[in-house]
Motif scaffolding. Structure first.
Motif, PDB file in Angstrom:
ATOM      1  N   ARG A 107       7.854   5.040  -0.460  1.00 19.96           N
ATOM      2  CA  ARG A 107       8.882   5.057   0.588  1.00 19.96           C
ATOM      3  C   ARG A 107       9.140   3.641   1.120  1.00 19.96           C
ATOM      4  O   ARG A 107      10.287   3.256   1.372  1.00 19.96           O
ATOM      5  CB  ARG A 107       8.446   5.973   1.738  1.00 19.96           C
ATOM      6  N   ILE A 108       8.080   2.854   1.282  1.00 18.71           N
ATOM      7  CA  ILE A 108       8.236   1.483   1.785  1.00 18.71           C
ATOM      8  C   ILE A 108       9.026   0.633   0.790  1.00 18.71           C
ATOM      9  O   ILE A 108       9.944  -0.110   1.166  1.00 18.71           O
ATOM     10  CB  ILE A 108       6.861   0.844   2.072  1.00 18.71           C
ATOM     11  N   ASP A 114       3.874   7.224   0.718  1.00 24.37           N
ATOM     12  CA  ASP A 114       4.284   6.211   1.692  1.00 24.37           C
ATOM     13  C   ASP A 114       4.490   4.855   1.045  1.00 24.37           C
ATOM     14  O   ASP A 114       5.379   4.093   1.439  1.00 24.37           O
ATOM     15  CB  ASP A 114       3.250   6.105   2.823  1.00 24.37           C
ATOM     16  N   HIS A 115       3.666   4.517   0.059  1.00 23.49           N
ATOM     17  CA  HIS A 115       3.857   3.251  -0.648  1.00 23.49           C
ATOM     18  C   HIS A 115       5.242   3.205  -1.298  1.00 23.49           C
ATOM     19  O   HIS A 115       5.958   2.202  -1.213  1.00 23.49           O
ATOM     20  CB  HIS A 115       2.786   3.078  -1.730  1.00 23.49           C
ATOM     21  N   ASP A 160       9.540   7.260   7.938  1.00 21.00           N
ATOM     22  CA  ASP A 160       8.565   8.251   7.443  1.00 21.00           C
ATOM     23  C   ASP A 160       7.280   7.577   6.996  1.00 21.00           C
ATOM     24  O   ASP A 160       6.182   8.130   7.165  1.00 21.00           O
ATOM     25  CB  ASP A 160       9.161   9.031   6.271  1.00 21.00           C
ATOM     26  N   ALA A 161       7.399   6.378   6.407  1.00 21.03           N
ATOM     27  CA  ALA A 161       6.229   5.691   5.883  1.00 21.03           C
ATOM     28  C   ALA A 161       5.301   5.191   6.985  1.00 21.03           C
ATOM     29  O   ALA A 161       4.078   5.252   6.877  1.00 21.03           O
ATOM     30  CB  ALA A 161       6.659   4.528   4.990  1.00 21.03           C
ATOM     31  N   PHE A 162       5.897   4.704   8.082  1.00 18.10           N
ATOM     32  CA  PHE A 162       5.087   4.078   9.132  1.00 18.10           C
ATOM     33  C   PHE A 162       4.750   5.020  10.286  1.00 18.10           C
ATOM     34  O   PHE A 162       3.866   4.755  11.072  1.00 18.10           O
ATOM     35  CB  PHE A 162       5.811   2.844   9.674  1.00 18.10           C
ATOM     36  N   SER A 167       0.476   6.188  -3.027  1.00 14.81           N
ATOM     37  CA  SER A 167       0.794   7.300  -2.130  1.00 14.81           C
ATOM     38  C   SER A 167       2.308   7.392  -1.985  1.00 14.81           C
ATOM     39  O   SER A 167       3.053   6.460  -2.323  1.00 14.81           O
ATOM     40  CB  SER A 167       0.160   7.080  -0.759  1.00 14.81           C
TER      41      SER A 167
END
Length: 247
Positions: free
Chosen positions: A101-102, A98-99, A244-246, A96
């Motif tokens: 972004r982390i 988010d993955h 943004d990810a969390f 994703s």
């Protein structure tokens, strides 16, 4: 074409910030483009709209910084980035945004803190094919999903302490190459719709304007402040991505 006025309220500054960053600071703040536009549209659509515009920015940047690059670094970074793009395309459905972004956010924050906590008189690192291949692969992978290759690239380039024009020129050649390569998998994955391309064409006029503003700023900043700004941008990028990810 997207007609929602709120989209253009956020898209215009997003494109300008990205272009100014590419023209003056090697693309450091360019990573904010997709997150800003994603406030009103899906991140995948934002990335697809931004990619053709990034390619146009790269063409302007290549012209303005022609002949200014660190070829030794590019020889290890670019082949590895192509591998990273292939990995990103093949794993597109499994990771994703988010993955990614982390991953990028952690790299950016840790690397920036390491710079500030170390002695200021540290010796520049020598180019390394191994480090260049590693960070080039990561940059290609993270760039594919959300155009977030700046932090991994800077993890390799900034410790070399290149002359600022050489640093920016190297960054522009790196990103122009991988951005044009990304056009192929983006097309094959159906990311470019008629709406996406017409919207990109509407915003494209901002690309050369922003890059030329960035070039002007680049020539007015000393090498010392240039690197302080680059590391600060890197830290801001990391914090923004993690937020943004969390959240």
């Amino acid at each position: 074409m997207i007609t929602d006025p709120w989209f253009y309220v956020v898209a215009v500054p997003a494109v300008l910030i990205t272009a100014i960053s590419k023209g003056g600071f090697g693309g450091g703040l360019g990573l904010l483009g997709v997150p800003i536009m994603a406030l009103v549209i899906a991140p995948q659509q934002a990335a697809a709209i931004l990619l053709p515009i990034l390619c146009l920015m790269d063409l302007v940047g290549l012209w303005k910084f022609r002949g200014k690059s660190h070829l030794h670094s590019l020889q290890s970074l670019l082949p590895a980035a192509c591998i990273g793009i292939i990995i990103g395309a093949l794993t597109f459905k499994f990771f994703s945004a988010d993955h990614i972004r982390i991953i990028v956010g952690l790299i950016a924050v840790i690397f920036s803190l390491n710079f500030w906590l170390q002695p200021s008189d540290r010796v520049p690192k020598k180019p390394s094919r191994l480090r260049g291949s590693f960070w080039g692969t990561i940059a290609g992978f993270t760039s594919f999903g959300v155009h977030a290759g700046g932090a991994p690239l800077n993890a390799y380039l900034l410790p070399l302490k290149l002359v600022k024009s050489e640093y920016v020129g190297t960054s522009i050649i790196f990103f122009s190459t991988i951005n044009f390569i990304k056009l192929v998998p983006y097309t094959l994955l159906g990311q470019f719709t008629f709406e996406t391309l017409t919207t990109a064409a509407t915003l494209a006029i901002l690309a050369p304007i922003g890059v030329l503003i960035g070039v002007r700023l680049h020539h007015k900043i000393s090498d010392k402040w240039f690197y302080q700004l680059c590391y600060s941008f890197l830290f801001v990028m990391g914090v923004k991505l993690l937020f943004d990810a969390f959240y």
